[in-house]
Every structure is written in C-alpha cells, then in structure tokens.
Write a protein that holds these residues in place. Structure first.
Motif, PDB file in Angstrom:
ATOM      1  N   ASP A 118       0.860  -1.184   0.000  1.00  0.00           N
ATOM      2  CA  ASP A 118       0.000   0.000   0.000  1.00  0.00           C
ATOM      3  C   ASP A 118       0.902   1.242   0.000  1.00  0.00           C
ATOM      4  O   ASP A 118       2.139   1.124   0.043  1.00  0.00           O
ATOM      5  CB  ASP A 118      -0.976  -0.033   1.170  1.00  0.00           C
ATOM      6  CG  ASP A 118      -0.338   0.236   2.525  1.00  0.00           C
ATOM      7  OD1 ASP A 118       0.880   0.546   2.589  1.00  0.00           O
ATOM      8  OD2 ASP A 118      -1.049   0.156   3.540  1.00  0.00           O
ATOM      9  N   PRO A 119       0.341   2.451  -0.092  1.00  0.00           N
ATOM     10  CA  PRO A 119       1.209   3.633  -0.165  1.00  0.00           C
ATOM     11  C   PRO A 119       2.173   3.805   1.000  1.00  0.00           C
ATOM     12  O   PRO A 119       3.238   4.410   0.833  1.00  0.00           O
ATOM     13  CB  PRO A 119       0.194   4.783  -0.226  1.00  0.00           C
ATOM     14  CG  PRO A 119      -0.979   4.191  -0.930  1.00  0.00           C
ATOM     15  CD  PRO A 119      -1.071   2.796  -0.383  1.00  0.00           C
ATOM     16  N   SER A 120       1.837   3.288   2.161  1.00  0.00           N
ATOM     17  CA  SER A 120       2.729   3.426   3.306  1.00  0.00           C
ATOM     18  C   SER A 120       3.907   2.461   3.257  1.00  0.00           C
ATOM     19  O   SER A 120       4.841   2.580   4.057  1.00  0.00           O
ATOM     20  CB  SER A 120       1.957   3.193   4.608  1.00  0.00           C
ATOM     21  OG  SER A 120       1.662   1.818   4.777  1.00  0.00           O
ATOM     22  N   GLY A 121       3.855   1.507   2.338  1.00  0.00           N
ATOM     23  CA  GLY A 121       4.900   0.495   2.247  1.00  0.00           C
ATOM     24  C   GLY A 121       4.532  -0.824   2.895  1.00  0.00           C
ATOM     25  O   GLY A 121       5.298  -1.792   2.825  1.00  0.00           O
ATOM     26  N   ALA A 122       3.356  -0.907   3.524  1.00  0.00           N
ATOM     27  CA  ALA A 122       2.916  -2.159   4.150  1.00  0.00           C
ATOM     28  C   ALA A 122       2.574  -3.176   3.069  1.00  0.00           C
ATOM     29  O   ALA A 122       1.920  -2.847   2.067  1.00  0.00           O
ATOM     30  CB  ALA A 122       1.711  -1.907   5.042  1.00  0.00           C
ATOM     31  N   ARG A 123       3.015  -4.410   3.275  1.00  0.00           N
ATOM     32  CA  ARG A 123       2.711  -5.474   2.312  1.00  0.00           C
ATOM     33  C   ARG A 123       1.237  -5.854   2.437  1.00  0.00           C
ATOM     34  O   ARG A 123       0.750  -6.168   3.528  1.00  0.00           O
ATOM     35  CB  ARG A 123       3.602  -6.694   2.562  1.00  0.00           C
ATOM     36  CG  ARG A 123       5.059  -6.476   2.183  1.00  0.00           C
ATOM     37  CD  ARG A 123       5.906  -7.702   2.506  1.00  0.00           C
ATOM     38  NE  ARG A 123       5.303  -8.906   1.956  1.00  0.00           N
ATOM     39  CZ  ARG A 123       5.483  -9.320   0.687  1.00  0.00           C
ATOM     40  NH1 ARG A 123       6.224  -8.611  -0.129  1.00  0.00           N
ATOM     41  NH2 ARG A 123       4.919 -10.426   0.272  1.00  0.00           N
ATOM     42  N   ILE A 124       0.543  -5.851   1.317  1.00  0.00           N
ATOM     43  CA  ILE A 124      -0.891  -6.118   1.356  1.00  0.00           C
ATOM     44  C   ILE A 124      -1.162  -7.562   1.767  1.00  0.00           C
ATOM     45  O   ILE A 124      -2.138  -7.826   2.495  1.00  0.00           O
ATOM     46  CB  ILE A 124      -1.526  -5.753   0.011  1.00  0.00           C
ATOM     47  CG1 ILE A 124      -1.540  -4.220  -0.119  1.00  0.00           C
ATOM     48  CG2 ILE A 124      -2.945  -6.323  -0.106  1.00  0.00           C
ATOM     49  CD1 ILE A 124      -2.127  -3.688  -1.385  1.00  0.00           C
TER      50      ILE A 124
ATOM     51  N   PRO B 169       7.312   8.067  10.759  1.00  0.00           N
ATOM     52  CA  PRO B 169       5.849   8.010  10.794  1.00  0.00           C
ATOM     53  C   PRO B 169       5.243   8.497  12.107  1.00  0.00           C
ATOM     54  O   PRO B 169       4.030   8.701  12.180  1.00  0.00           O
ATOM     55  CB  PRO B 169       5.555   6.521  10.580  1.00  0.00           C
ATOM     56  CG  PRO B 169       6.790   5.815  11.027  1.00  0.00           C
ATOM     57  CD  PRO B 169       7.923   6.730  10.689  1.00  0.00           C
ATOM     58  N   ALA B 170       6.057   8.714  13.127  1.00  0.00           N
ATOM     59  CA  ALA B 170       5.540   9.208  14.404  1.00  0.00           C
ATOM     60  C   ALA B 170       5.530  10.736  14.463  1.00  0.00           C
ATOM     61  O   ALA B 170       4.948  11.307  15.386  1.00  0.00           O
ATOM     62  CB  ALA B 170       6.373   8.655  15.561  1.00  0.00           C
ATOM     63  N   SER B 171       6.145  11.389  13.496  1.00  0.00           N
ATOM     64  CA  SER B 171       6.228  12.850  13.544  1.00  0.00           C
ATOM     65  C   SER B 171       4.932  13.475  13.041  1.00  0.00           C
ATOM     66  O   SER B 171       4.223  12.910  12.212  1.00  0.00           O
ATOM     67  CB  SER B 171       7.409  13.346  12.705  1.00  0.00           C
ATOM     68  OG  SER B 171       7.169  13.150  11.324  1.00  0.00           O
ATOM     69  N   ARG B 172       4.622  14.650  13.551  1.00  0.00           N
ATOM     70  CA  ARG B 172       3.434  15.393  13.134  1.00  0.00           C
ATOM     71  C   ARG B 172       3.825  16.860  12.979  1.00  0.00           C
ATOM     72  O   ARG B 172       4.151  17.525  13.949  1.00  0.00           O
ATOM     73  CB  ARG B 172       2.298  15.257  14.162  1.00  0.00           C
ATOM     74  CG  ARG B 172       1.785  13.834  14.357  1.00  0.00           C
ATOM     75  CD  ARG B 172       1.047  13.335  13.136  1.00  0.00           C
ATOM     76  NE  ARG B 172       0.458  12.020  13.333  1.00  0.00           N
ATOM     77  CZ  ARG B 172       1.085  10.858  13.103  1.00  0.00           C
ATOM     78  NH1 ARG B 172       2.364  10.861  12.699  1.00  0.00           N
ATOM     79  NH2 ARG B 172       0.471   9.715  13.290  1.00  0.00           N
TER      80      ARG B 172
END
Length: 252
Positions: free
Chosen positions: A135-141, A193-196
């Motif tokens: 997916d766009p985040s890089g997680a394997r579907i 991914p924890a930064s905002r």
C-alpha cells in the motif's frame, strides 16, 4: 511477471495544482528543518526514481496491471469520464494520515461517491483479481490480509476490490465502517511516521476549492506518488478546449 501499479485520479485544475505545489514546498521545508524530512516534494521527481515529477492528485482507485493492459485501462477510464459531470471540489480541512503525512481533505459529497463507484465498476475488473504488493505506506498487502486483527472492512475491501479506500455505504450525516473513501491531496510524507508537522497556520482549507474536469491514469512511485502519466480523460461538460482525451506513450 513485473506489474505496474496504477492510480486512476482526479486531476487538479491549474490554480489548485499550483497551490498544492506551494503547500508541499512549505511543509517539506518545515519537515526538513524539524529533523523529520519528507520522502518527496510535489513538483519534483521522486528521489532515486526514473519517472517525472510527483504530481498532486486525488486518488480514486489503485490497481496493478501488466504494461500490455494499460492502454485498455486508460480507454476504459476515458469512457467512464465521458459519462460523468465535472465536479466541484471544496477544501474542508487539513489533517495527518495515520503515518504522519499532511493531507488536504475535500468535503465528501454524493458526486465524489458516484465518481468513485463509476470508476470502480468499470476499471476494477481489469485488475483480474491481482493485488498490489504494497500500500502507499509500504505495508505489504498480503501481510495485511494475513493479520487476524486487521479491520474486517479493510480486509474485505482488499479482497473484493484490491483497494481499501472505498465508500460502499454513505450517510451524509456521519461516516460508518464501510465509508472509507475520503478525497484528499497528500502534500508530503515524513520519513518518521511518528512525527506530526504543524498544520494550523496553513491557508484556510476552504480556499483550496475549484472545479475538477479531468480524470487521469498514472503510474505510481512509493508513498502514493504519481510520477508517470499515461493519459488524461475529460469529464462530460469539460471546457471544449480540453474536451479531447490525451494518451501519453509508455515512455513519456
């Protein structure tokens, strides 16, 4: 067999395109200064990639396909677009996605829902049951599907559509578990991914509004970026000056 990841998108008009580039530049600069740089900056090539610039867009439906099938997917998108009216996009709010990417969200309307449903009805069968690798985040579907703790609606949409941001049931009064399509423009994507990053001082979201008159088919790079244009398709009622679908060669 190597497959391409495609995104059928709504194209931003020129004024919103320029506004998105300016917002991305501002946010990516702020993220770099804070020590949490962005993976990309809209309007510039994806770092290390071979495609064109990362184009601002609104994703409607993502799929994977063999290169030989892309022309058919584009022709189908043109046919769908020709039966849909131009769309009013009204900026509603900024917010971060679950991995910290700043995004501009449009007000969800029946017209957005109808557009996505029309695209999926015609384009989804052309994926031939295949899944994107990530997916766009890089997680394997495949890992998402194998996770017994995953949201069952997300799981079901990935199985049935190969895409998990679909609104199957929509109540304008409030979202439900089957209401997963939220039209938006992703402006940057933090390495951490924890930064905002701060969004409160950006121009009012309602200023990011205009008429959308085209769909397009793009090849994708990581983090949801669109970097290889295969063609644009005007919506019905688009200005006569743009009322011609444009196909771009696979080498463009």
């Amino acid at each position: 067999m190597a497959l391409d990841v495609l995104d059928v998108v709504a194209v931003l008009p020129a004024e919103l395109h320029h506004a998105a580039l300016a917002l991305s530049d501002r946010l990516a600069g702020r993220m770099r200064t804070s020590g949490h740089p962005s993976h990309f900056r809209l309007g510039e090539p994806f770092p290390g990639g071979s495609g064109g610039p990362c184009e601002p867009h609104v994703s409607i439906f993502m799929l994977t396909a063999d290169e030989s099938e892309i022309d058919d997917i584009f022709r189908t998108t043109c046919r769908v677009a020709a039966a849909l009216p131009v769309l009013r996009a009204e900026g509603e709010r900024y917010r971060h996605n679950p991995v910290g990417a700043p995004e501009l969200y449009f007000r969800k309307t029946a017209e957005w829902i109808e557009l996505q449903r029309a695209v999926i009805a015609e384009v989804e069968p052309l994926r031939r049951g295949r899944l994107r690798e990530k997916d766009p985040s890089g997680a394997r579907i495949r890992d998402i599907l194998d996770d017994s703790h995953e949201d069952p609606v997300r799981h079901s949409q990935l199985v049935r559509f190969g895409y998990d941001e679909v609104t199957e049931r929509w109540d304008p009064a409030g979202s439900g578990p089957h209401d997963r399509f939220n039209p938006h423009v992703t402006l940057a994507w933090p390495v951490d991914p924890a930064s905002r990053i701060e969004l409160a001082d950006l121009p009012p979201a309602h200023e990011f509004s205009g008429m959308l008159s085209e769909l397009a088919v793009y090849g994708m790079s990581p983090y949801g970026t669109c970097t290889k244009l295969y063609g644009t398709a005007p919506l019905a009622g688009a200005d006569a000056s743009t009322d011609t679908s444009t196909a771009h060669g696979h080498g463009s």
